[in-house]
Enzyme design. Structure first.
Site, PDB file in Angstrom:
ATOM      1  CG  ASP A   6       3.775  -0.228  -3.439  1.00 10.71           C
ATOM      2  OD1 ASP A   6       2.918  -0.269  -4.351  1.00 10.71           O
ATOM      3  OD2 ASP A   6       3.484  -0.049  -2.254  1.00 10.71           O
ATOM      4  CG  HIS A  51      -2.013   7.643  -0.589  1.00 11.55           C
ATOM      5  ND1 HIS A  51      -2.538   7.242   0.623  1.00 11.55           N
ATOM      6  CD2 HIS A  51      -0.718   7.235  -0.578  1.00 11.55           C
ATOM      7  CE1 HIS A  51      -1.601   6.620   1.326  1.00 11.55           C
ATOM      8  NE2 HIS A  51      -0.486   6.600   0.623  1.00 11.55           N
ATOM      9  CD  GLU A  92      -0.290   2.021   1.891  1.00  9.20           C
ATOM     10  OE1 GLU A  92       0.024   3.043   2.519  1.00  9.20           O
ATOM     11  OE2 GLU A  92       0.417   1.533   0.983  1.00  9.20           O
ATOM     12  CD  GLU A 133      -0.248  -0.167  -3.161  1.00  7.97           C
ATOM     13  OE1 GLU A 133       0.395  -0.533  -4.169  1.00  7.97           O
ATOM     14  OE2 GLU A 133       0.279   0.214  -2.101  1.00  7.97           O
ATOM     15  CG  ASP A 144       1.847  -1.776   0.493  1.00  8.88           C
ATOM     16  OD1 ASP A 144       2.517  -2.669   1.015  1.00  8.88           O
ATOM     17  OD2 ASP A 144       2.238  -0.606   0.349  1.00  8.88           O
ATOM     18  NE  ARG A 195      -0.778   3.498   7.110  1.00  9.93           N
ATOM     19  CZ  ARG A 195      -0.541   3.502   5.803  1.00  9.93           C
ATOM     20  NH1 ARG A 195       0.663   3.781   5.321  1.00  9.93           N
ATOM     21  NH2 ARG A 195      -1.508   3.200   4.962  1.00  9.93           N
ATOM     22  CD  GLN A 231       4.846   3.819   6.102  1.00  9.27           C
ATOM     23  OE1 GLN A 231       3.860   3.134   6.336  1.00  9.27           O
ATOM     24  NE2 GLN A 231       4.950   4.553   5.005  1.00  9.27           N
ATOM     25  CE  LYS A 239       4.192   1.003   3.017  1.00  4.73           C
ATOM     26  NZ  LYS A 239       2.856   1.354   2.491  1.00  4.73           N
ATOM     27  CB  THR A 270       2.157  -7.624  -0.306  1.00  6.35           C
ATOM     28  OG1 THR A 270       3.159  -6.858   0.360  1.00  6.35           O
ATOM     29  CG2 THR A 270       1.509  -6.793  -1.400  1.00  6.35           C
ATOM     30  CD  GLU A 276      -5.159   8.219   2.162  1.00  4.57           C
ATOM     31  OE1 GLU A 276      -5.527   8.987   1.269  1.00  4.57           O
ATOM     32  OE2 GLU A 276      -4.782   7.040   1.950  1.00  4.57           O
TER      33      GLU A 276
END
Lengths: 445, 445
Positions: free
Chosen positions: A139, A146, A211, A213, A245, A249, A252, A265, A269, A385
């Site tokens: 990844d 971002h 996420e 992607e 993805d 948080r 993480q 993560k 996926t 975000e």
């Protein structure tokens, strides 16, 4: 016409399959993306398929019908397998030969129409598998918007780390938890450290996120110890897909130093079933640019070809349907929209950088672009975000609020290319749903 | 005897194969580790083998001879394949049944000796492949001494990050560049940022290092969405091997924030061919302890069984032979020596933590322990530590100095277990050699 364009890109082409000619749908005859599928609920073998309108061309059936010759027939035979790795390994000439033969066979007036028609399966009847056995999944972190948005949450005065504009930052992900669209997964449990707490606690993640992607499937690889030069990098790319993805948080934030994200993560996926080839995307190539005030890439990551046409203008959207919306029959709502053209690092740069130390890529390897966020606030590719780190909830049309994902939420990613003078190229969707953590069980129970 | 011990561990057992009974060698009848091999330079199929003395029991030949019955015969048949994944997937009962049958067949006085003898291949005639198809490779960071040593180089006042004593830190590595002992690889090229430089430069790594680790092969996996409880974790582990996580420190320092090491690690990883089963290691289990002043693990990472016998006392050694030493006929020199018992996190804790979020492990997956450094300065598992970040060169017996690895250097890792009242259990070796970066080529040349 651009030198990369050929008869398969002609916007005037139509198919004898009426659904392929409808405006606004994802799979006109100029697209022809690849997937692996079977009839839903059957015990058929999975095999390759190509989308056309609302149907799938069953490539195993087509191979058995013996319709093509030469390089296209060899390529077609490889697509009868339950994963496309062998087809991917054949390389660009083979992919292109099969695309051309399929385009001709599916065109309005094709004498092959009657041979192909029995090989069509309605998409609504299909279930999909991963399109390839993914040996390794990497990844990247290719959106500077971002990286800046996330950096601001942690370091308001110094959001972007010094290496960002020089290094296409990437890390290894977990291959075994990648699933195809429709994936439903349990909210992950893990260690988190609450602000001000003295010690961590264990439980379901409270800050679960998506996420948005772009996924990049490697076609031909490179032997360990060799590298792929920038201007050859795209020849090693079979095509692109959508990739979610999923990220926890809170897990993480507590685990990621110093070696990067791990359990935050690797629980799930989700990718779209369809891989759109780089050839199909040729009409949507755009310049790869970088602000003049930024450092320009080191020589191994720079070329005239890159600057002329190294980026792809792919529209990317994230949609959410909550459990309540589903229960009350309300349609999903769009959370954000951006374009892949804003990526700070190109597909070719990611491939070249990945191999510059001699790392070998293999057919079917998957690269993620990293979360794609655009320059505007509503172009962000994650809830982290959009909600400013969970501080500003999004208010949905039905009054519900979201800082992070709730149980039952279904997230759908969509992608497509549109411009005047070219057929619309769609990616379909990558759909995934969050299930409650409570359903998890022991492997040995 | 410990309840985990059985007749196969009896230190008095001897084999009809004389070389298995020699003191100090790695493969007595109490060991019986597994590998995948064929005769060197032949076009034979790779197949499973078990080490005994200076020979290998060819498990495909033994299976064809039909010597065993019941569960052992089923297990043996799975070992005839060119990778041990299917055997690993059978689980502990099958592994144990085959071990018992092999032990009985190889014992002094066994009536099966004449059936087994034709199935022996000299180890000196063999070449090895990876013992399994490694779907995913995860590297942990389980030595607090290593984490502290490395942390001191960057943060003298605060070497250990706050999560270290709570989270078994791990990250995903690259599966495709893992090679078996004998691996030779090109010094990696990449971006590095020299101290005080204004921008990065590109070239061969100048700070190439090894990392002494223990590899953990997963046997039976767990479905995505489930977890493996701590007291069941070891039942999912097939066995242990030696692992060298080659690392380019200068590339790592520039690339690793915020997502962890990438090109600094994924150019090569070398493992020993032999996997020593946990059953063979049972006599070398020791208490898993933690300083009383340290926080004790969260409940999902703690158990009475762990405390009683969760660690393994495996001696680990790193040896270096430079090109000049080789040319001048000088023997390799030992750089360091420690024990796996010093790991802050146990094998079972790594497995359990890996799955606590629902991540699915698969048979043949490989976990690395992270660099194993012991409490004393000469117990460090990397040159980075031994040379204090490259500041204090090691002076070798022949007067050569090493801060980091030079071209032509051969690094050998060895492992073994020894104690009074038990047979010596050896791991063999993981050997790798650094070749000059200049030999690298383009994949498309």
């Amino acid at each position: 016409m651009n030198v990369l364009l050929n008869e398969t890109h002609d916007p005037e082409l139509t198919s004898w399959l009426v659904s392929a000619n409808r405006a606004g749908q994802d799979f006109p005859i100029q697209n022809l993306p690849f997937a692996v599928f079977r009839r839903a609920g059957s015990d058929e073998s999975y095999r390759g398929g190509v989308a056309i309108g609302d149907r799938i061309v069953d490539l195993a059936a087509l191979a058995a019908a013996g319709v093509f010759e030469g390089e296209a027939a060899v390529a077609l035979a490889a697509c009868a397998a339950p994963a496309l790795n062998d087809f991917m390994a054949l390389g660009q000439r083979a992919w292109s030969a099969l695309r051309l033969s399929l385009s001709r066979a599916l065109r309005e007036g094709s004498p092959m129409a009657d041979l192909v028609k029995p090989c069509l399966v309605p998409q609504s009847d299909a279930e999909f598998a991963l399109p390839a056995r993914i040996g390794d999944y990497t990844d990247f972190y290719a959106s500077i918007h971002h990286a800046t948005n996330v950096g601001k949450l942690f370091r308001p005065d110094n959001p972007l780390l010094p290496n960002y504009k020089w290094v296409p930052i990437g890390y290894h992900g977990r291959a075994s938890s990648i699933g195809v669209s429709g994936q439903r997964f349990l909210r992950p449990c893990g260690q988190t450290m609450a602000p001000g707490a003295e010690h961590p606690s264990f439980g379901p993640s409270q800050r679960l996120d998506y996420e948005m992607e772009v996924g990049i499937f490697i076609g031909q690889g490179n032997p360990l110890g060799s590298h792929i030069a920038l201007d050859r990098a795209e020849q090693h790319v079979f095509g692109l897909c959508l990739l979610n993805d999923w990220s926890a948080r809170d897990i993480q934030a507590w685990e990621y130093q110093p070696l990067g994200p791990f359990l935050a993560k690797n629980f799930a996926t989700t990718i779209s079933p369809w891989i759109v080839t780089l050839e199909a995307l040729a009409p949507f190539r755009v310049e790869w640019t970088r602000p003049v005030e930024d450092p320009q890439p080191l020589p191994y990551l720079a070329s005239a070809t890159l600057r002329r046409e190294g980026a792809f203008d792919i529209q990317l959207e994230v949609w959410l349907q909550t459990e309540r919306m589903q229960r009350e029959g309300q349609a999903e709502t769009r959370l954000s929209h951006t374009s892949f053209r804003h990526a700070y690092w190109s597909v070719s740069q990611m491939v070249t950088h990945h191999t510059v130390n001699g790392c070998g890529l293999q057919p079917g390897d998957l690269l993620g672009s990293g979360t794609m966020s655009g320059p505007a606030a509503d172009e962000a590719g994650s809830l982290l975000e959009l909600s400013a780190g969970g501080k500003q909830p999004l208010v949905l049309a039905n009054g519900e609020e979201r800082r992070f994902l709730q149980d039952g939420d279904t997230v759908t990613m969509r992608g497509y290319c549109e411009r005047a003078g070219a057929a619309r190229i769609g990616f379909g969707a990558a759909v995934g749903q969050v299930l409650p953590a409570g359903d998890r069980g022991s492997a040995d129970a």
